[in-house]
Enzyme design. Structure first.
Site, PDB file in Angstrom:
ATOM      1  N   ASN A   1       6.318   2.558  -1.953  1.00  0.00           N
ATOM      2  CA  ASN A   1       6.218   1.485  -0.949  1.00  0.00           C
ATOM      3  C   ASN A   1       7.499   0.649  -0.979  1.00  0.00           C
ATOM      4  O   ASN A   1       8.389   0.886  -1.789  1.00  0.00           O
ATOM      5  CB  ASN A   1       4.973   0.626  -1.213  1.00  0.00           C
ATOM      6  CG  ASN A   1       4.985   0.053  -2.611  1.00  0.00           C
ATOM      7  OD1 ASN A   1       5.857  -0.738  -2.959  1.00  0.00           O
ATOM      8  ND2 ASN A   1       4.041   0.473  -3.443  1.00  0.00           N
TER       9      ASN A   1
ATOM     10  N   ASP B   1      -2.380   2.605  -4.244  1.00  0.00           N
ATOM     11  CA  ASP B   1      -3.836   2.736  -4.378  1.00  0.00           C
ATOM     12  C   ASP B   1      -4.252   4.180  -4.617  1.00  0.00           C
ATOM     13  O   ASP B   1      -5.302   4.432  -5.186  1.00  0.00           O
ATOM     14  CB  ASP B   1      -4.517   2.197  -3.107  1.00  0.00           C
ATOM     15  CG  ASP B   1      -4.400   0.682  -3.028  1.00  0.00           C
ATOM     16  OD1 ASP B   1      -4.380   0.035  -4.091  1.00  0.00           O
ATOM     17  OD2 ASP B   1      -4.304   0.141  -1.905  1.00  0.00           O
TER      18      ASP B   1
ATOM     19  N   LYS C   1     -10.393 -11.219  -2.080  1.00  0.00           N
ATOM     20  CA  LYS C   1      -9.768 -10.422  -3.151  1.00  0.00           C
ATOM     21  C   LYS C   1      -9.901 -11.089  -4.518  1.00  0.00           C
ATOM     22  O   LYS C   1     -10.165 -10.407  -5.509  1.00  0.00           O
ATOM     23  CB  LYS C   1      -8.285 -10.185  -2.812  1.00  0.00           C
ATOM     24  CG  LYS C   1      -7.782  -8.847  -3.279  1.00  0.00           C
ATOM     25  CD  LYS C   1      -6.393  -8.522  -2.743  1.00  0.00           C
ATOM     26  CE  LYS C   1      -6.424  -7.608  -1.548  1.00  0.00           C
ATOM     27  NZ  LYS C   1      -5.099  -7.247  -1.054  1.00  0.00           N
TER      28      LYS C   1
ATOM     29  N   LYS D   1     -11.633  -9.062  -7.545  1.00  0.00           N
ATOM     30  CA  LYS D   1     -10.865  -8.672  -8.744  1.00  0.00           C
ATOM     31  C   LYS D   1     -11.308  -9.472  -9.969  1.00  0.00           C
ATOM     32  O   LYS D   1     -11.238  -8.979 -11.083  1.00  0.00           O
ATOM     33  CB  LYS D   1      -9.375  -8.896  -8.517  1.00  0.00           C
ATOM     34  CG  LYS D   1      -8.814  -8.223  -7.262  1.00  0.00           C
ATOM     35  CD  LYS D   1      -8.116  -6.948  -7.573  1.00  0.00           C
ATOM     36  CE  LYS D   1      -7.450  -6.376  -6.336  1.00  0.00           C
ATOM     37  NZ  LYS D   1      -6.840  -5.086  -6.567  1.00  0.00           N
TER      38      LYS D   1
HETATM   39  N1  CTP Z   1      -3.374  -3.771  -8.031  1.00  0.00           N
HETATM   40  C1  CTP Z   1      -3.591  -3.089  -9.205  1.00  0.00           C
HETATM   41  N2  CTP Z   1      -3.941  -1.771  -9.159  1.00  0.00           N
HETATM   42  C2  CTP Z   1      -4.068  -1.122  -7.997  1.00  0.00           C
HETATM   43  C3  CTP Z   1      -3.830  -1.819  -6.794  1.00  0.00           C
HETATM   44  C4  CTP Z   1      -3.478  -3.142  -6.840  1.00  0.00           C
HETATM   45  O1  CTP Z   1      -3.484  -3.674 -10.280  1.00  0.00           O
HETATM   46  N3  CTP Z   1      -4.394   0.143  -7.998  1.00  0.00           N
HETATM   47  C5  CTP Z   1      -3.042  -5.197  -8.115  1.00  0.00           C
HETATM   48  C6  CTP Z   1      -1.676  -5.593  -7.573  1.00  0.00           C
HETATM   49  O2  CTP Z   1      -0.700  -5.585  -8.589  1.00  0.00           O
HETATM   50  C7  CTP Z   1      -1.940  -6.990  -7.074  1.00  0.00           C
HETATM   51  C8  CTP Z   1      -3.388  -6.988  -6.661  1.00  0.00           C
HETATM   52  O3  CTP Z   1      -3.975  -5.865  -7.319  1.00  0.00           O
HETATM   53  O4  CTP Z   1      -1.795  -7.947  -8.106  1.00  0.00           O
HETATM   54  C9  CTP Z   1      -3.652  -6.859  -5.200  1.00  0.00           C
HETATM   55  O5  CTP Z   1      -2.913  -5.780  -4.650  1.00  0.00           O
HETATM   56  P1  CTP Z   1      -3.027  -5.458  -3.095  1.00  0.00           P
HETATM   57  O6  CTP Z   1      -2.199  -4.280  -2.786  1.00  0.00           O
HETATM   58  O7  CTP Z   1      -2.821  -6.718  -2.313  1.00  0.00           O
HETATM   59  O8  CTP Z   1      -4.573  -5.164  -2.945  1.00  0.00           O
HETATM   60  P2  CTP Z   1      -5.422  -3.883  -3.209  1.00  0.00           P
HETATM   61  O9  CTP Z   1      -6.342  -4.147  -4.348  1.00  0.00           O
HETATM   62  O10 CTP Z   1      -4.566  -2.679  -3.357  1.00  0.00           O
HETATM   63  O11 CTP Z   1      -6.290  -3.805  -1.879  1.00  0.00           O
HETATM   64  P3  CTP Z   1      -5.785  -3.490  -0.356  1.00  0.00           P
HETATM   65  O12 CTP Z   1      -4.594  -2.583  -0.505  1.00  0.00           O
HETATM   66  O13 CTP Z   1      -6.959  -2.864   0.257  1.00  0.00           O
HETATM   67  O14 CTP Z   1      -5.442  -4.819   0.247  1.00  0.00           O
END
Ligand code: CTP
Length: 397
Positions: free
Chosen positions: A204, A270, A339, A343
């Site tokens: 990304n 993800d 979120k 989390k």
């Molecule tokens: N994060 C993580 N592990 C993952 C995905 C995200 O630890 N597999 C953490 C990121 O480092 C960040 C937080 O979760 O601190 C939120 O990441 P974000 O990309 O905004 O959210 P997602 O949980 O991935 O959800 P979405 O992509 O559906 O918004």
């Protein structure tokens, strides 16, 4: 205010050098021990004798003027608590950024492991030169940007040395404000890289700049820092380079026990490819191919669950604080509120990645910090170091 502190003032060859005489007096009035090192060109603007009188110390210029068993640059680097380079010319800044040590001042800067303040001053066209700006941004020091106005060269623009009060106040702040002393802070940064085959990957646009700013700031505020990053970073604190989400997960988990705060600023993929091809995948006659992706573990959520299980309510205060980031391209606050609940982290830093002037790749950010009790604090657009400092202020008060 500064007694017991040794400040190394580095003066380079710019007209604002004459102003530094007053800065030295300000440090002396605050009871600091002041050492002065000049580049040879600085002495075209101010005399050694003046600086010697004001600092009440010998002024160093020559690298090979060795007085004790240690080479001069190492001896200076060891003795000072902070180095303040003012005025800093484009030439000296660029040399330091590239690791060049061609005089005593640049050699000391290279050997210096403690905080450094840089106060640039130059012609406005030099300031705006993209090559110079690239060099300046390589430095992870405290940069006190020049001000706009009438310049000694006759131009109007950005390039005047910032006020001496600003340099003085920043020196005092760095030497005396250490709210993270004794804390171990872990920061993740950058986008994870998920291999498809030996030559291709999924990733990304995360630049890793916000995480790096948080790690640098934590260090400046006195913390012991570990940065777990997917980017190439050279810093004097502990940097662990990782690639995939799974690598990042195991690196972060190793740090969990001994940390006071974990900040997940990384953009973790993800999903990853279910089976990484050991050989380069060949083009086929089909117009489409299908890659099967599997979910990566949610590192942040796992950490929060681990904290809940390992620390019962009466021990919660000794558990690490866990901070998440929330990258959204729409409905920022609504999604962030959801979120933080999902989390289970202590704080969530929400940033809008749809804006070009902040967030991904930019040196600037604008964020809202949410806590688990529903409180919110918006931090207005600023450079990422300033935002990082404000984030620690919200977290630690
Ligand atoms: N994060 C993580 N592990 C993952 C995905 C995200 O630890 N597999 C953490 C990121 O480092 C960040 C937080 O979760 O601190 C939120 O990441 P974000 O990309 O905004 O959210 P997602 O949980 O991935 O959800 P979405 O992509 O559906 O918004």
């Amino acid at each position: 205010m500064l007694s017991g502190k040794t400040i190394l003032v580095g003066i380079t060859g710019g007209i604002a050098a004459y102003k530094i005489c007053e800065l030295i007096r300000m440090y002396k009035r605050a009871n600091a021990n002041v050492l002065v090192v000049c580049t040879p060109n600085a002495l075209n603007f101010v005399t050694k004798l003046t600086l010697q009188n004001l600092s009440q110390n010998e002024v160093a210029v020559e690298e090979f003027d060795v007085k004790d068993f240690k080479p001069e640059h190492i001896s200076y680097a060891d003795r000072a608590d902070i180095m303040v380079i003012a005025p800093a010319t484009a030439n000296t800044i660029s040399k330091i950024a590239r690791g060049i040590c061609d005089n005593l001042l640049t050699s000391i800067a290279c050997a210096f492991t403690k905080p450094v303040i840089i106060a640039p001053a130059m012609n406005c066209n030099m300031w705006e030169n993209p090559i110079f700006q690239e060099n300046l941004h390589k430095l992870h020091y405290e940069i006190l940007e020049p001000e706009s106005g009438y310049l000694a060269c006759g131009y109007e623009g950005k390039g005047r040395l910032c006020s001496l009060e600003k340099i003085f106040d920043k020196t005092v702040e760095i030497l005396t404000y250490k709210p993270l002393n004794g804390k171990k802070i872990v920061v993740t940064s950058g986008g994870t890289v998920e291999d498809i085959d030996p030559v291709r990957y999924i990733s990304n646009y995360s630049s890793g700049k916000m995480g790096l700013a948080l790690a640098d700031t934590a260090k400046n505020l006195g913390a012991e820092v570990t940065l777990i990053t997917t980017k190439d970073v050279s810093r004097r604190y502990n940097v662990i380079k990782v690639k995939s989400a799974l690598d990042m997960k195991s690196a972060v988990e190793k740090e969990f026990e001994n940390s006071d705060c974990i900040i997940m600023a990384a953009a973790v993929a993800d999903y990853r490819v279910k089976e990484i091809s050991p050989q380069k995948m060949k083009k086929t006659s089909d117009d489409e191919i299908t890659l099967t992706l599997v979910k990566n573990p949610d590192i942040l959520k796992n950490l929060c669950d681990k904290k809940k299980n390992a620390f019962p309510p009466d021990l919660l205060s000794s558990a690490p604080l866990i901070i998440g980031f929330c990258a959204e391209s729409e409905n920022l606050i609504e999604n962030a509120k959801e979120k933080i609940k999902k989390k289970g982290c202590d704080f969530l830093i929400a940033n809008d990645i749809s804006r070009k002037d902040i967030g991904f790749s930019s040196d600037y950010n604008e964020v809202t910090v949410l806590d688990k009790d529903g409180n919110m604090k918006k931090l207005e657009r600023a450079d990422k170091m300033t935002i990082a400092k404000q984030i620690f202020k919200v977290i630690y008060g």
